[in-house]
Design a protein around this motif. Structure first.
Motif, PDB file in Angstrom:
ATOM      1  N   LEU A  83       0.807  -1.224   0.000  1.00 30.80           N
ATOM      2  CA  LEU A  83       0.000   0.000   0.000  1.00 30.80           C
ATOM      3  C   LEU A  83       0.842   1.276   0.000  1.00 30.80           C
ATOM      4  N   GLY A  84       2.102   1.176   0.409  1.00 32.05           N
ATOM      5  CA  GLY A  84       2.893   2.376   0.648  1.00 32.05           C
ATOM      6  C   GLY A  84       2.712   2.819   2.085  1.00 32.05           C
ATOM      7  N   PRO A  85       3.693   3.527   2.655  1.00 26.85           N
ATOM      8  CA  PRO A  85       3.615   3.849   4.082  1.00 26.85           C
ATOM      9  C   PRO A  85       2.460   4.768   4.452  1.00 26.85           C
ATOM     10  N   ARG A  86       2.120   5.736   3.590  1.00 25.41           N
ATOM     11  CA  ARG A  86       1.062   6.685   3.952  1.00 25.41           C
ATOM     12  C   ARG A  86      -0.294   5.994   3.999  1.00 25.41           C
ATOM     13  N   LEU A  87      -0.649   5.251   2.955  1.00 26.06           N
ATOM     14  CA  LEU A  87      -1.947   4.584   2.923  1.00 26.06           C
ATOM     15  C   LEU A  87      -2.014   3.486   3.981  1.00 26.06           C
ATOM     16  N   ALA A  88      -0.896   2.767   4.192  1.00 28.69           N
ATOM     17  CA  ALA A  88      -0.881   1.737   5.239  1.00 28.69           C
ATOM     18  C   ALA A  88      -1.113   2.361   6.605  1.00 28.69           C
ATOM     19  N   LEU A  89      -0.516   3.541   6.838  1.00 32.65           N
ATOM     20  CA  LEU A  89      -0.706   4.219   8.120  1.00 32.65           C
ATOM     21  C   LEU A  89      -2.163   4.633   8.301  1.00 32.65           C
ATOM     22  N   ILE A  90      -2.785   5.145   7.248  1.00 25.19           N
ATOM     23  CA  ILE A  90      -4.190   5.552   7.325  1.00 25.19           C
ATOM     24  C   ILE A  90      -5.076   4.364   7.675  1.00 25.19           C
ATOM     25  N   VAL A  91      -4.888   3.251   6.957  1.00 27.37           N
ATOM     26  CA  VAL A  91      -5.692   2.050   7.210  1.00 27.37           C
ATOM     27  C   VAL A  91      -5.462   1.551   8.636  1.00 27.37           C
ATOM     28  N   ALA A  92      -4.199   1.570   9.083  1.00 25.15           N
ATOM     29  CA  ALA A  92      -3.881   1.068  10.420  1.00 25.15           C
ATOM     30  C   ALA A  92      -4.502   1.940  11.503  1.00 25.15           C
ATOM     31  N   ILE A  93      -4.468   3.259  11.337  1.00 21.60           N
ATOM     32  CA  ILE A  93      -5.069   4.148  12.343  1.00 21.60           C
ATOM     33  C   ILE A  93      -6.580   3.929  12.412  1.00 21.60           C
ATOM     34  N   LEU A  94      -7.219   3.776  11.265  1.00 24.92           N
ATOM     35  CA  LEU A  94      -8.657   3.493  11.260  1.00 24.92           C
ATOM     36  C   LEU A  94      -8.945   2.157  11.948  1.00 24.92           C
ATOM     37  N   MET A  95      -8.102   1.175  11.698  1.00 21.99           N
ATOM     38  CA  MET A  95      -8.258  -0.127  12.344  1.00 21.99           C
ATOM     39  C   MET A  95      -8.116   0.001  13.857  1.00 21.99           C
ATOM     40  N   VAL A  96      -7.141   0.781  14.300  1.00 16.01           N
ATOM     41  CA  VAL A  96      -6.952   1.010  15.736  1.00 16.01           C
ATOM     42  C   VAL A  96      -8.182   1.678  16.340  1.00 16.01           C
ATOM     43  N   ALA A  97      -8.699   2.696  15.660  1.00 13.74           N
ATOM     44  CA  ALA A  97      -9.860   3.413  16.181  1.00 13.74           C
ATOM     45  C   ALA A  97     -11.078   2.494  16.306  1.00 13.74           C
ATOM     46  N   ILE A  98     -11.347   1.738  15.256  1.00 14.62           N
ATOM     47  CA  ILE A  98     -12.544   0.893  15.228  1.00 14.62           C
ATOM     48  C   ILE A  98     -12.444  -0.236  16.249  1.00 14.62           C
ATOM     49  N   THR A  99     -11.296  -0.919  16.279  1.00 17.27           N
ATOM     50  CA  THR A  99     -11.164  -2.052  17.204  1.00 17.27           C
ATOM     51  C   THR A  99     -11.082  -1.590  18.652  1.00 17.27           C
ATOM     52  N   SER A 100     -10.504  -0.413  18.876  1.00 14.97           N
ATOM     53  CA  SER A 100     -10.455   0.106  20.242  1.00 14.97           C
ATOM     54  C   SER A 100     -11.865   0.370  20.764  1.00 14.97           C
ATOM     55  N   MET A 101     -12.699   0.990  19.948  1.00 16.59           N
ATOM     56  CA  MET A 101     -14.084   1.224  20.351  1.00 16.59           C
ATOM     57  C   MET A 101     -14.859  -0.084  20.476  1.00 16.59           C
ATOM     58  N   ILE A 188      -9.928   8.798  14.025  1.00 14.50           N
ATOM     59  CA  ILE A 188     -10.520   8.848  12.676  1.00 14.50           C
ATOM     60  C   ILE A 188     -10.204  10.183  12.014  1.00 14.50           C
ATOM     61  N   ALA A 189     -10.251  11.265  12.784  1.00 17.75           N
ATOM     62  CA  ALA A 189      -9.894  12.577  12.256  1.00 17.75           C
ATOM     63  C   ALA A 189      -8.416  12.641  11.890  1.00 17.75           C
ATOM     64  N   VAL A 190      -7.561  11.997  12.693  1.00 15.86           N
ATOM     65  CA  VAL A 190      -6.125  11.966  12.385  1.00 15.86           C
ATOM     66  C   VAL A 190      -5.892  11.258  11.054  1.00 15.86           C
ATOM     67  N   ALA A 191      -6.564  10.121  10.857  1.00 15.72           N
ATOM     68  CA  ALA A 191      -6.441   9.406   9.589  1.00 15.72           C
ATOM     69  C   ALA A 191      -6.899  10.278   8.417  1.00 15.72           C
ATOM     70  N   GLY A 192      -7.974  11.058   8.622  1.00 14.18           N
ATOM     71  CA  GLY A 192      -8.454  11.951   7.573  1.00 14.18           C
ATOM     72  C   GLY A 192      -7.443  13.034   7.231  1.00 14.18           C
ATOM     73  N   LEU A 193      -6.784  13.585   8.237  1.00 11.86           N
ATOM     74  CA  LEU A 193      -5.778  14.621   7.991  1.00 11.86           C
ATOM     75  C   LEU A 193      -4.593  14.062   7.218  1.00 11.86           C
ATOM     76  N   ILE A 194      -4.177  12.847   7.549  1.00 10.26           N
ATOM     77  CA  ILE A 194      -3.072  12.233   6.816  1.00 10.26           C
ATOM     78  C   ILE A 194      -3.492  11.931   5.380  1.00 10.26           C
ATOM     79  N   TYR A 195      -4.757  11.586   5.172  1.00  6.62           N
ATOM     80  CA  TYR A 195      -5.253  11.313   3.820  1.00  6.62           C
ATOM     81  C   TYR A 195      -5.171  12.551   2.933  1.00  6.62           C
TER      82      TYR A 195
END
Length: 408
Positions: A83-101, A188-195
């Motif tokens: 995916l590349g580091p930027r897109l992988a980071l976005i997906v991972a942060i979203l995964m962290v947010a969703i699974t944490s909740m 989720i907002a952090v992932a959006g800013l990186i996007y």
């Protein structure tokens, strides 16, 4: 643009604006490397009262993500390669947010631990993605970029572990499920800013090396083990001291001092990370700071075990400070010695070794302490690894004696 334009006030202003936005995004991403994990210990009594967990299960709320930081290194590196580091980071942060909740959907209990495991896997992708992204986002200020996201990580530890109970829970009627949502939603907002980072003016440099991006952690290379073991001394010293301070102080008859010890130990981590914002560009890549922090960790561990009163508290402060600085020195070294193509695979290998040691060595220490019925014995494996870290710091060929040349 002419060469003279590059020195105009507007160009300088744009350069500083670019750096500031870059560093803010890196800090916010770093925050979620630890905040969702370290929010579990203060919430553990409330979760236990609701779900009736055993002591092993309560401990697993914190230790399971740490184990996944090691086991998830290979799939994390593969995701970054694809995916590349930027897109992988976005997906991972979203995964962290969703699974944490989603941990708050329990019972049944298996939902709690399934999402805790997936949370650790998401962080395992974030860990190697960030050094690779620093290399692409921060040409000319690599050490500062690394120090900033590591400061965010350590602040996430402090916020999650230190502020949840006194500041947040009184406003949430002690509802642990709502607390998980409160800390997770901003990710989720952090992932959006990186996007939208490109729209914010952040330019991502391309890989310097030709060919496909390697994803397998280079476990057959000496530098992976050198850096991983030194990182492991930091991780083991941090998690082990946090884990066994209470039993050690209880054996000394000073358990009432535990809050003070934890405050100075974890507070020293914050001071160390703030200091490295200034010192990173001078210390990263140099041998002497790594040697000093390795010795400080080893001697501080002896002080915690053998000393009493203010001397033992001082030793805990030394260990907290040294393990923090050593962690930053090792993580920030990766983009200094790797190119943008293999930085993520090297980081994955270093984290795989370092966090496995950070999980296994304190665990083995607890087993030794149980066998000999002496709380002090828990620190023997931790100190043994710290001694190995001292030897490697002196001998490692991946540390030089000059300031890094890859930062301007």
């Amino acid at each position: 643009m002419s060469s003279s334009d590059s020195y105009s006030p507007l160009a300088t202003q744009n350069s500083w604006r670019h750096r500031l936005i870059t560093l803010i995004l890196l800090w916010l991403a770093g925050l979620y490397l630890r905040l969702p994990v370290l929010v579990a210990p203060p919430l553990a009594p409330l979760i236990d009262a609701d779900l009736g967990l055993s002591q092993v299960q309560l401990g697993a709320l914190t230790t399971l993500p740490v184990l996944m930081l090691s086991l998830g290194a290979i799939p994390g590196a593969l995701a970054i390669a694809r995916l590349g580091p930027r897109l992988a980071l976005i997906v991972a942060i979203l995964m962290v947010a969703i699974t944490s909740m989603a941990r708050g959907l329990a019972p049944p209990v298996w939902i709690l631990f399934l999402n805790t495991t997936l949370l650790g896997l998401g962080i395992a992708v974030m860990q190697p993605a960030l050094p690779s992204l620093v290399l692409r986002w921060c040409p000319g200020f690599l050490a500062l970029g690394s120090a900033v996201y590591m400061n965010g990580m350590l602040m996430g530890e402090f916020i999650g572990a230190g502020l949840t109970l006194p500041l947040l829970m009184p406003f949430l009627d002690d509802d642990w499920r709502t607390a998980l949502v409160f800390w997770s939603l901003p990710a989720i907002a952090v992932a959006g800013l990186i996007y939208v980072s490109k729209q914010l003016g952040i330019r991502e440099t391309e890989s310097e090396a030709p060919g496909p991006t390697p994803w397998k952690p280079p476990l057959n290379r000496a530098r992976t083990w050198h850096l991983g073991i030194i990182l492991g001394t930091s991780s083991s010293g941090f998690f082990g001291t946090n884990a066994y301070l209470s039993t050690l102080l209880d054996s000394k008859g000073t358990l009432e001092e535990l809050p003070n010890y934890l405050f100075v130990f974890n507070g020293a981590q914050i001071l160390g990370s703030l200091g490295m914002l200034v010192l990173a560009r001078f210390w990263v890549g140099r041998r002497l700071p790594v040697i000093l922090m390795a010795w400080a960790t080893l001697l501080g561990l002896f002080g915690i075990v053998l000393a009493e009163g203010m001397f033992a508290a001082g030793a805990a402060t030394v260990v907290g400070l040294a393990t923090c600085i050593q962690l930053i020195l090792m993580v920030a070294l990766v983009p200094q010695i790797a190119d943008s193509r293999d930085a993520s695979s090297l980081a994955a290998g270093v984290f795989m070794v370092g966090y496995f040691l950070g999980f296994a060595v304190p665990g083995f220490g607890g087993l030794v302490a149980d066998i000999v019925s002496d709380a002090r014995a828990a620190f023997i494996p931790i100190a043994t690894l710290a001694a190995m870290g001292v030897a490697l710091a002196h001998a490692s060929p991946y540390l030089n004696t000059k300031p890094t040349t890859r930062d301007s």
